[in-house]
Design an enzyme around this catalytic site. Structure first.
Site, short mmCIF file in Angstrom:
data_model
loop_
_atom_site.label_atom_id
_atom_site.label_comp_id
_atom_site.label_asym_id
_atom_site.label_seq_id
_atom_site.Cartn_x
_atom_site.Cartn_y
_atom_site.Cartn_z
N GLU A 187 0.84 -1.20 0.00
CA GLU A 187 0.00 0.00 0.00
C GLU A 187 0.88 1.25 0.00
O GLU A 187 0.49 2.30 -0.51
CB GLU A 187 -0.91 -0.01 1.23
CG GLU A 187 -2.12 0.89 1.07
CD GLU A 187 -3.12 0.73 2.21
OE1 GLU A 187 -3.40 -0.41 2.61
OE2 GLU A 187 -3.60 1.75 2.69
N LYS A 201 -13.34 2.19 -1.64
CA LYS A 201 -14.39 2.68 -0.75
C LYS A 201 -15.45 3.44 -1.56
O LYS A 201 -16.64 3.28 -1.37
CB LYS A 201 -13.79 3.60 0.32
CG LYS A 201 -12.86 2.87 1.29
CD LYS A 201 -12.36 3.79 2.40
CE LYS A 201 -11.36 3.09 3.30
NZ LYS A 201 -10.87 3.86 4.42
N HIS A 260 7.03 -26.81 2.91
CA HIS A 260 6.27 -27.97 2.46
C HIS A 260 5.26 -27.56 1.39
O HIS A 260 4.34 -28.31 1.11
CB HIS A 260 5.56 -28.62 3.65
CG HIS A 260 6.53 -29.20 4.64
ND1 HIS A 260 6.93 -30.52 4.61
CD2 HIS A 260 7.22 -28.62 5.65
CE1 HIS A 260 7.81 -30.72 5.59
NE2 HIS A 260 8.01 -29.58 6.23
C1 G6Q Z 1 -4.04 2.17 5.66
C2 G6Q Z 1 -5.15 2.37 4.77
C3 G6Q Z 1 -6.37 1.51 5.04
C4 G6Q Z 1 -7.20 2.00 6.22
C5 G6Q Z 1 -8.54 1.28 6.19
C6 G6Q Z 1 -9.42 1.65 7.35
O1 G6Q Z 1 -3.01 2.80 5.62
O2 G6Q Z 1 -5.47 3.69 4.65
O3 G6Q Z 1 -6.03 0.18 5.20
O4 G6Q Z 1 -6.53 1.77 7.42
O5 G6Q Z 1 -9.19 1.55 5.00
O6 G6Q Z 1 -9.66 3.01 7.38
P1 G6Q Z 1 -10.31 3.67 8.65
O7 G6Q Z 1 -9.40 3.45 9.80
O8 G6Q Z 1 -10.48 5.12 8.31
O9 G6Q Z 1 -11.62 2.98 8.86
#
Ligand code: G6Q
Length: 551
Positions: free
Chosen positions: A353, A512, A384
């Site tokens: 990411e 999202k 394995h």
């Molecule tokens: C991490 C990302 C992503 C995020 C989740 C949850 O660096 O941005 O994994 O943590 O999408 O987001 P919220 O904490 O805002 O719910």
């Protein structure tokens, strides 16, 4: 050609690569008996051995030149000084403040963030101690026996990994559960085993707008209220960790039970904040602070060690050597410690990411590879399973082999066998098996003539597969903290050299946004026509089948 590829340090590496790429590490060991001493670094409880890599002294010199050219040292300072190096979101990258154990201020826009950090840490201590000592009571007066962390991505993977890693330090009469998947099976399977009267939910969402988490939180709330029948009871069963305090209180969490996080902490770098509350409850705040201590020690190493002795810098540079020169676009993480079972998942997010980017800091598309595909599993399981491809397949997959010198439980028969696998695999990846060795083995097994010749090619292992071996004393909270920080900084170094922003995540935001658009279209039975024919077809098929099932 981009300025990176065109740059003197990169060009020098390319010329050098053409000369050394065919060298076999087995031969390098033969000519240099001191290779291990030259290509390993020891700090605190850690030994980082990179002597089995396809590098010579000159390779490392040229890689360090690349780091200097990219001004890695300057960027480290910028990060620690709270500069807004996450330029696309205009944010500082200050997760290092969360584990700052020194006296120095960590400034953001001229203001020290440490008082606020310490305040939330104290709040964590109060809550975790109250739950652990059974002083925190639910609405019926019973103590808490189960904690459910509801969050996803960065609000889940860190605590999941750390809680499992520190399992031996946890109290055993408290169940710690994690619900991340919006698939109802996850929350249903979890709640099935719990009682509302003795369950504490931690809602972890930096934004408090992530649909998956909010839907799970609402389901948890409904489940709880079905028994409690009184919204006032929510106060002793729901706490939240968020940067969006208002949304959490609107949900019904008492303002006193909201743990602040900040926009200068990226989700995947947040396990050091109150996002780690479930871990703190499991192992106690003293142990949690030991984990912060370990991370801080690695921060100090990263800030002060010369590039040539700086473990995260070396790790980052080796990754670039393979990814950009050998065109090896996959990297394996292979822990030999059962409690590190979730480390590969955690690092997959942290790395992919952060460095899965193709726009550079100047808004130009890159013409070189950036973040590799990170995968991995417990080493013993992998041996394995997929190690076959690493030993004899057509892909070059550099790997990190991670192991403790001694295990927590100290059952020698187990640990010695485990460690024999660690050393054997690293050696086998490097040396392989020559034709001569394979032939001798077959002869010893009684093979002769045509039968031997037919089998021989399959028994040869090319070797020259690069691995780092990372050894630490025992998996304690402190070593865990150092280990994670080591990887965070490796990712940082690579992002700087690739000239990308490792701290935004527009791809995650896209997911999202898209799901939000489609959700209303799933209402009713009408066919959907607003997308491409595949997406329309899939949604319509789903709706059709759903209505048949519901009839
Ligand atoms: C991490 C990302 C992503 C995020 C989740 C949850 O660096 O941005 O994994 O943590 O999408 O987001 P919220 O904490 O805002 O719910």
């Amino acid at each position: 050609m981009s300025s990176l590829i065109d740059s003197p340090a990169w060009q020098a590496l390319q010329t050098h690569f053409d000369v050394v790429s065919d060298l076999h590490v087995r031969d390098l060991f033969e000519v240099d008996p001191k290779r291990f001493e030259e290509f390993s670094v020891q700090i605190n409880d850690f030994l980082f051995d990179y002597s089995k890599h396809r590098v010579t002294e000159e390779t490392m010199l040229r890689l360090f030149d690349l780091a200097r050219q990219a001004d890695v040292t300057g960027w480290i300072e910028r990060m620690f000084q709270g500069e807004k190096i996450n330029h696309t979101e205009q944010r500082a990258v200050l997760h290092v403040a969360l584990r700052n154990r020194g006296e120095q201020a960590m400034k953001l826009d001229g203001k020290d963030v440490m008082p606020e950090v310490r305040k939330v840490r104290a709040q964590m201590r109060d809550l975790s101690e109250a739950v652990r000592t059974r002083k925190w009571r639910g609405y019926t007066g019973q103590p808490i026996t189960a904690v459910v962390n509801i969050g996803v991505g960065g609000s889940d993977l860190g605590p999941v990994m750390a809680t499992e890693a520190l399992r031996p330090y946890a109290i055993h009469d408290l169940g710690i559960h994690f619900v991340s998947n919006v698939d109802e099976n996850h929350i249903s399977d979890t709640l099935e085993r719990l009682k509302p009267e003795t369950t504490l939910f931690i809602l972890v969402s930096k934004s408090f707008t992530t649909q998956d988490t909010l839907v799970n939180a609402n389901t948890a709330r409904d489940w709880f209220l079905k028994t409690a029948e009184d919204e006032a009871a929510l106060a002793s069963h729901f706490v939240a960790v968020t940067d969006n305090v208002e949304a959490a209180t609107l949900f019904g969490v008492s303002a006193d039970n909201v743990f602040k996080m900040w926009d200068w902490v990226g989700g995947r770098y947040s396990l050091w904040s109150a996002v780690g509350l479930s871990t703190a409850i499991a192992v106690g705040m003293d142990q949690f602070e030991d984990m912060l201590q370990g991370a801080w020690e690695m921060d100090e190493h990263f800030k002060t060690a010369p590039l040539e002795k700086n473990i995260p810098v070396i790790m980052g540079l080796l990754g670039i050597w393979y990814n950009n020169f050998f065109q090896a676009h996959t990297h394996a993480v292979l822990p030999y410690d059962e409690h590190l079972r979730y480390l590969p998942d955690y690092l997959r997010q942290a790395d992919m990411e952060s460095n899965g980017k193709s726009m550079d800091r100047n808004g130009e598309g890159v013409d070189y590879s950036t973040g590799p595909v990170i995968f991995g599993q417990l080493g013993i399981t992998g041996q394995h399973a997929f190690y076959q491809l690493m030993h004899q397949g057509t892909e070059l997959i550099p790997a990190d082999i991670i192991a403790p010198v001694s295990s927590y439980y100290c059952i020698q028969a187990h640990h010695r066998l485990l460690m024999s696998n660690v050393f054997a695999q690293a050696e086998a990846f490097m040396k392989g098996k020559t034709e001569q060795e394979a032939r001798a083995e077959l002869e010893a097994d009684g093979y002769v003539g045509e039968e031997l010749e037919k089998l021989l090619p399959y028994k040869i292992f090319p070797g020259n597969k690069p691995t780092s071996t990372i050894l630490f004393n025992t998996l304690t909270p402190r070593t865990l903290g150092s280990l994670i920080a080591m990887y965070e900084h490796k990712i940082f170094v690579q992002g700087i050299i690739w000239n990308i922003n490792s701290y935004d995540q527009w791809g995650v935001e896209l997911g999202k946004q898209l799901a939000k658009n489609i959700l209303p279209e799933l209402e009713g039975d009408a066919a959907v026509t607003s997308h491409d024919s595949s997406t329309n077809g899939l949604i319509s098929y789903y709706k059709q089948q759903r209505s048949i099932r519901d009839r």
